[in-house]
Design a protein around this motif. Structure first.
Motif, PDB file in Angstrom:
ATOM      1  N   LYS A  26     103.064  36.807 -17.484  1.00  4.73           N
ATOM      2  CA  LYS A  26     101.817  36.040 -17.531  1.00  4.73           C
ATOM      3  C   LYS A  26     100.840  36.518 -16.455  1.00  4.73           C
ATOM      4  O   LYS A  26     101.245  36.957 -15.390  1.00  4.73           O
ATOM      5  N   PRO A  27      99.534  36.402 -16.724  1.00  2.98           N
ATOM      6  CA  PRO A  27      98.555  36.687 -15.676  1.00  2.98           C
ATOM      7  C   PRO A  27      98.611  35.608 -14.595  1.00  2.98           C
ATOM      8  O   PRO A  27      99.230  34.552 -14.779  1.00  2.98           O
ATOM      9  N   SER A  28      97.980  35.869 -13.486  1.00  3.63           N
ATOM     10  CA  SER A  28      97.992  34.947 -12.349  1.00  3.63           C
ATOM     11  C   SER A  28      96.587  34.419 -12.093  1.00  3.63           C
ATOM     12  O   SER A  28      95.631  35.204 -11.970  1.00  3.63           O
ATOM     13  N   GLU A  30      94.217  32.431  -9.507  1.00  3.81           N
ATOM     14  CA  GLU A  30      94.129  32.090  -8.090  1.00  3.81           C
ATOM     15  C   GLU A  30      92.973  31.113  -7.876  1.00  3.81           C
ATOM     16  O   GLU A  30      91.824  31.427  -8.205  1.00  3.81           O
ATOM     17  N   CYS A  45      91.430  35.619 -12.045  1.00  5.92           N
ATOM     18  CA  CYS A  45      92.625  35.796 -12.874  1.00  5.92           C
ATOM     19  C   CYS A  45      92.973  37.276 -12.853  1.00  5.92           C
ATOM     20  O   CYS A  45      92.091  38.133 -13.071  1.00  5.92           O
ATOM     21  N   SER A  46      94.221  37.592 -12.576  1.00  9.00           N
ATOM     22  CA  SER A  46      94.635  38.990 -12.458  1.00  9.00           C
ATOM     23  C   SER A  46      95.920  39.229 -13.246  1.00  9.00           C
ATOM     24  O   SER A  46      96.690  38.298 -13.501  1.00  9.00           O
ATOM     25  N   ALA A  47      96.134  40.484 -13.619  1.00 10.80           N
ATOM     26  CA  ALA A  47      97.322  40.859 -14.378  1.00 10.80           C
ATOM     27  C   ALA A  47      97.797  42.230 -13.928  1.00 10.80           C
ATOM     28  O   ALA A  47      96.992  43.116 -13.589  1.00 10.80           O
ATOM     29  N   SER A  48      99.104  42.411 -13.929  1.00  9.58           N
ATOM     30  CA  SER A  48      99.680  43.705 -13.592  1.00  9.58           C
ATOM     31  C   SER A  48      99.221  44.752 -14.598  1.00  9.58           C
ATOM     32  O   SER A  48      99.086  44.479 -15.796  1.00  9.58           O
ATOM     33  N   THR A  79      96.078  46.631 -10.553  1.00  8.62           N
ATOM     34  CA  THR A  79      95.885  45.251 -11.013  1.00  8.62           C
ATOM     35  C   THR A  79      94.515  45.145 -11.677  1.00  8.62           C
ATOM     36  O   THR A  79      93.515  45.650 -11.152  1.00  8.62           O
ATOM     37  N   LYS A  81      91.555  42.533 -12.901  1.00 11.62           N
ATOM     38  CA  LYS A  81      91.122  41.211 -12.429  1.00 11.62           C
ATOM     39  C   LYS A  81      89.774  40.837 -13.023  1.00 11.62           C
ATOM     40  O   LYS A  81      88.914  41.695 -13.272  1.00 11.62           O
ATOM     41  N   GLU A 116      98.157  32.125 -19.236  1.00 10.36           N
ATOM     42  CA  GLU A 116      98.449  31.241 -18.112  1.00 10.36           C
ATOM     43  C   GLU A 116      97.388  30.151 -18.049  1.00 10.36           C
ATOM     44  O   GLU A 116      96.213  30.379 -18.392  1.00 10.36           O
ATOM     45  N   LYS A 118      95.924  26.670 -15.595  1.00 10.75           N
ATOM     46  CA  LYS A 118      95.952  25.883 -14.372  1.00 10.75           C
ATOM     47  C   LYS A 118      94.880  24.806 -14.458  1.00 10.75           C
ATOM     48  O   LYS A 118      93.836  25.007 -15.099  1.00 10.75           O
TER      49      LYS A 118
END
Length: 263
Positions: A26-28, A30, A45-48, A79, A81, A116, A118
């Protein structure tokens, strides 16, 4: 050139390992902590990105068509973003951010997606502060009324303060979400809701009294009527007691008079 070739090979290997599973990670999202209204914050929002030449496509509901940026990390990985700066308001509290990452696979012939979410938690000063009265409508003098103050705030309201408006200005009359009292006169009331971020004043509510006379006159008439009734009862009781005490003497005088006539 050698370093670049090594990175390319490493990226390809990582991409192959990366998609062995059914779904990518999943992306992250922050979000800065301790969010408050009127503050400007940057959310990302960031993803590998195993292969920088074929990065994932990030999208979210904060902004359509967001610009994707691919950055190299200090450890040589990459990454992708997206980010957006927003000025917070109470309407952002409880807002759910959804960020999706679409990874191209099989040389762009297919796509794997991960997502993801939040929820924003924003603190704000009191909003929508209002006053209600029970019973509603006209009330009579001497009856009980209850005023209720309500407000929406985060953190919750820590103090409700009641004011009554006079000719010389408002005067504080009570504290608490509820204010109950016996009506003696009409008037204009309002409340102020307060928490650690600020306060808000409600609109005014007018308390009206039934009848042609003023409330003060109604009260005075009632009091005078009670006093007159009690006074009348006391006078009657005293007269009754005096009447009972004088009756034997009157009977003795009447008997003496009869005896004299007989003689």
């Amino acid at each position: 050139m050698a370093d670049q070739s090594v990175r390319m090979v490493t990226a390809i290997v990582l991409q192959s390992v990366f998609f062995l599973s059914d779904s990518p990670p999943k992306p992250s999202i922050e979000i800065p902590g301790d969010l408050k209204e009127k503050e400007s914050v940057s959310i990302s929002c960031s993803a590998s990105t195993p292969c920088p030449h074929s990065p994932p496509q990030l999208t979210w509901n904060l902004q359509p068509d967001s610009h994707n940026m691919t950055e190299e990390n200090t450890d040589g990985t990459f990454t992708t973003k997206i980010q957006k700066s927003i000025t917070l308001s109470h309407e952002h509290d409880g807002f759910i951010i959804t960020c999706s990452a679409r990874y191209p696979v099989n040389e762009g012939k297919g796509v794997k997606t991960s997502e993801e979410t939040k929820t924003l938690s924003v603190s704000y000063a009191p909003k929508n502060t209002s006053v209600s009265i029970r019973p509603s409508g006209l009330v009579s003098a001497g009856s009980w009324v209850i005023l209720t103050c309500s407000s929406r705030a985060k953190p919750p309201v820590s103090r409700f303060t009641w004011f009554k408006t006079y000719r010389d200005g408002p005067i504080k009359v009570s504290e608490g979400a509820f204010y109950s009292f016996i009506v003696t006169d009409g008037g204009v009331y309002y409340c102020v809701a307060t928490n650690q971020l600020g306060n808000q004043t409600s609109s005014e509510i007018h308390l009206s009294i039934t009848g042609d006379l003023l409330v003060g006159d109604h009260f005075i008439v009632k009091v005078l009527g009670i006093i007159l009734l009690v006074t009348t009862l006391v006078i009657f009781e005293c007269w009754l007691k005096s009447r009972r005490s004088t009756k034997p003497q009157e009977d003795e005088v009447e008997i003496d008079y009869v005896n004299m006539v007989v003689e």
